[in-house]
Design an enzyme around this catalytic site. Structure first.
Site, mmCIF file in Angstrom:
data_model
loop_
_atom_site.group_PDB
_atom_site.id
_atom_site.type_symbol
_atom_site.label_atom_id
_atom_site.label_comp_id
_atom_site.label_asym_id
_atom_site.label_seq_id
_atom_site.Cartn_x
_atom_site.Cartn_y
_atom_site.Cartn_z
ATOM 1 C CE1 TYR A 145 13.907 -3.006 8.987
ATOM 2 C CE2 TYR A 145 16.255 -2.595 8.716
ATOM 3 C CZ TYR A 145 14.980 -2.654 8.187
ATOM 4 O OH TYR A 145 14.774 -2.382 6.846
ATOM 5 C CG ASN B 117 7.780 -4.384 0.508
ATOM 6 O OD1 ASN B 117 8.867 -3.807 0.444
ATOM 7 N ND2 ASN B 117 6.648 -3.738 0.841
ATOM 8 C CB SER C 274 -0.938 0.006 1.223
ATOM 9 O OG SER C 274 -0.203 -0.245 2.405
ATOM 10 N NE ARG C 275 1.516 3.289 4.739
ATOM 11 C CZ ARG C 275 2.418 3.301 5.707
ATOM 12 N NH1 ARG C 275 3.371 4.212 5.718
ATOM 13 N NH2 ARG C 275 2.387 2.407 6.677
ATOM 14 C CB ALA D 197 18.321 -9.863 14.478
ATOM 15 C CE LYS E 268 13.764 -5.751 6.558
ATOM 16 N NZ LYS E 268 12.693 -6.105 5.610
ATOM 17 C CB SER F 94 17.596 -3.869 5.100
ATOM 18 O OG SER F 94 18.311 -2.772 5.620
ATOM 19 C CG ASP G 164 -0.465 -8.302 11.664
ATOM 20 O OD1 ASP G 164 0.681 -8.412 11.183
ATOM 21 O OD2 ASP G 164 -0.673 -8.048 12.865
ATOM 22 C CB VAL G 165 2.806 -10.251 7.067
ATOM 23 C CG1 VAL G 165 2.266 -9.796 5.726
ATOM 24 C CG2 VAL G 165 3.724 -9.207 7.707
HETATM 25 P P1 NAP Z 1 6.665 1.943 4.486
HETATM 26 O O1 NAP Z 1 6.660 3.066 3.526
HETATM 27 O O2 NAP Z 1 6.553 2.194 5.942
HETATM 28 O O3 NAP Z 1 5.518 0.915 4.053
HETATM 29 C C1 NAP Z 1 5.355 -0.240 4.804
HETATM 30 C C2 NAP Z 1 4.306 -1.118 4.159
HETATM 31 O O4 NAP Z 1 4.236 -2.337 4.932
HETATM 32 C C3 NAP Z 1 2.924 -0.500 4.190
HETATM 33 O O5 NAP Z 1 2.247 -0.911 3.027
HETATM 34 C C4 NAP Z 1 2.291 -1.108 5.434
HETATM 35 O O6 NAP Z 1 0.878 -1.206 5.369
HETATM 36 C C5 NAP Z 1 2.895 -2.497 5.395
HETATM 37 N N1 NAP Z 1 2.913 -3.178 6.679
HETATM 38 C C6 NAP Z 1 3.478 -2.763 7.846
HETATM 39 N N2 NAP Z 1 3.262 -3.689 8.808
HETATM 40 C C7 NAP Z 1 2.547 -4.676 8.239
HETATM 41 C C8 NAP Z 1 1.985 -5.883 8.710
HETATM 42 N N3 NAP Z 1 2.133 -6.275 9.981
HETATM 43 N N4 NAP Z 1 1.301 -6.664 7.837
HETATM 44 C C9 NAP Z 1 1.133 -6.282 6.551
HETATM 45 N N5 NAP Z 1 1.626 -5.161 6.037
HETATM 46 C C10 NAP Z 1 2.323 -4.363 6.885
HETATM 47 O O7 NAP Z 1 7.996 1.045 4.328
HETATM 48 P P2 NAP Z 1 9.054 0.905 3.129
HETATM 49 O O8 NAP Z 1 10.168 1.830 3.376
HETATM 50 O O9 NAP Z 1 8.371 0.877 1.809
HETATM 51 O O10 NAP Z 1 9.611 -0.552 3.480
HETATM 52 C C11 NAP Z 1 9.280 -1.712 2.747
HETATM 53 C C12 NAP Z 1 10.351 -2.759 3.027
HETATM 54 O O11 NAP Z 1 11.606 -2.246 2.638
HETATM 55 C C13 NAP Z 1 10.474 -3.121 4.511
HETATM 56 O O12 NAP Z 1 10.669 -4.509 4.657
HETATM 57 C C14 NAP Z 1 11.718 -2.361 4.938
HETATM 58 O O13 NAP Z 1 12.379 -2.976 6.013
HETATM 59 C C15 NAP Z 1 12.547 -2.416 3.665
HETATM 60 N N6 NAP Z 1 13.579 -1.380 3.587
HETATM 61 C C16 NAP Z 1 13.261 -0.049 3.603
HETATM 62 C C17 NAP Z 1 14.263 0.897 3.564
HETATM 63 C C18 NAP Z 1 13.991 2.391 3.592
HETATM 64 O O14 NAP Z 1 14.944 3.193 3.735
HETATM 65 N N7 NAP Z 1 12.759 2.834 3.445
HETATM 66 C C19 NAP Z 1 15.612 0.483 3.505
HETATM 67 C C20 NAP Z 1 15.895 -0.871 3.473
HETATM 68 C C21 NAP Z 1 14.873 -1.805 3.511
HETATM 69 P P3 NAP Z 1 -0.097 -0.002 5.862
HETATM 70 O O15 NAP Z 1 -0.036 1.054 4.776
HETATM 71 O O16 NAP Z 1 -1.440 -0.598 5.975
HETATM 72 O O17 NAP Z 1 0.453 0.476 7.158
#
Ligand code: NAP
Length: 252
Positions: free
Chosen positions: A156, A91, A15-16, A158, A160, A143, A64-65
């Site tokens: 976090y 993801n 979703s985001r 751990a 990843k 990550s 909720d995953v």
């Molecule tokens: P984000 O913008 O916060 O989006 C998180 C997404 O995960 C949202 O769609 C959220 O849904 C969903 N979500 C959260 N908890 C959930 C749950 N329990 N069950 C199902 N869905 C859930 O995060 P992002 O930055 O895109 O991150 C996506 C992935 O990339 C993550 O695994 C993160 O660790 C990894 N990552 C991110 C970065 C970074 O700098 N952003 C860097 C390295 C890795 P809702 O909209 O309903 O809340």
């Protein structure tokens, strides 16, 4: 060049941020998409409308995953709607700061349950379907924190690191069944997850200075490699941890 017509893709946390960009990229390539989300129904609805604007079939499923029963329902709905799962993008994730003295069991468990157990549950159910089909693409989102660790985010890191090892294990296990399993190890990306850390101008300058390409990624920068791994171009790649970090961590 990438044609995912007749393929069905599920994106957790679609979703985001990265998941939203991946959902739209997969839809643009012709896949039907299942957009999973946890709370933000309106954000998921926006992704669905963008996917449909590209002519793709798309549904949003709240689950909720971290909850095995929720993930089972997510797969039941996806299979009832589309009949198969060709691509899973595992993801969904959270990133919450906690120095070790303050990191209590509840907070540790929340991160492990969403970031690692959630990946296990989704991959397990996807593998069951993909084995029946004799093909499939699983892409986990890990990550740089899972590669080099991250101070104040040990839970976090751990989770990843676990995702990376889990990806490699599944790649060898599922390869003979025609299923590839790869991970995109993202560095800094502008999303809601990182917004607070990146909003401080001085902090952002420090972060950018440590990235050889001198920029923080957009969600689309991560979605492109995800799309590549989902496509036929990557048919001989499995067990790969693809660094998508502007050169900040160079793991071979
Ligand atoms: P984000 O913008 O916060 O989006 C998180 C997404 O995960 C949202 O769609 C959220 O849904 C969903 N979500 C959260 N908890 C959930 C749950 N329990 N069950 C199902 N869905 C859930 O995060 P992002 O930055 O895109 O991150 C996506 C992935 O990339 C993550 O695994 C993160 O660790 C990894 N990552 C991110 C970065 C970074 O700098 N952003 C860097 C390295 C890795 P809702 O909209 O309903 O809340």
């Amino acid at each position: 060049m990438i044609d995912l017509k007749d393929k069905v893709a599920m994106v957790t946390g679609g979703s985001r941020g990265i998941g939203a960009a991946a959902s739209i990229a997969l839809a643009r390539a012709g896949a039907s998409v299942v957009v999973n989300y946890a709370h933000r129904e309106e954000a998921a609805a926006e992704v669905i409308s963008q996917a449909r604007a590209h002519g793709a079939k798309a549904i949003a499923v709240r689950a909720d995953v971290a909850r095995v029963d929720d993930v089972q329902r997510l797969f039941d709905i996806a299979l009832a709607q589309f009949g198969r799962i060709d691509v899973l993008v595992a993801n969904a994730g959270i990133w919450k700061r906690a120095e070790i003295e303050r990191l209590d069991e509840k907070e540790w468990q929340e991160t492990i349950d969403i970031n690692l157990k959630g990946v296990y549950t989704c991959c397990r159910l996807a593998a069951i379907e993909m084995k029946k089909q004799g093909s499939g693409r699983i892409i986990t989102v890990s990550s740089t924190a899972g590669q080099r660790g991250e101070a104040f985010y040990s839970h976090y890191a751990a989770s990843k690191g676990g995702v990376i090892s889990f990806t490699k294990a599944l790649a060898s296990e599922l390869g003979p069944s025609g299923i590839t399993v790869n991970s995109v190890a993202a560095g800094w990306v502008f999303t809601d997850l990182s917004a607070e850390a990146l909003q401080d101008k001085q902090e952002l300058e420090k972060i950018v200075a440590a990235i050889p390409l001198r920029r923080v990624a957009t969600p689309e920068d991560i979605a492109g490699p995800i799309l590549f791994l989902a496509s036929d171009l990557a048919r001989h790649i499995t067990g790969e941890i693809l660094n998508v970090n502007g050169g900040s961590v160079l793991c071979g």
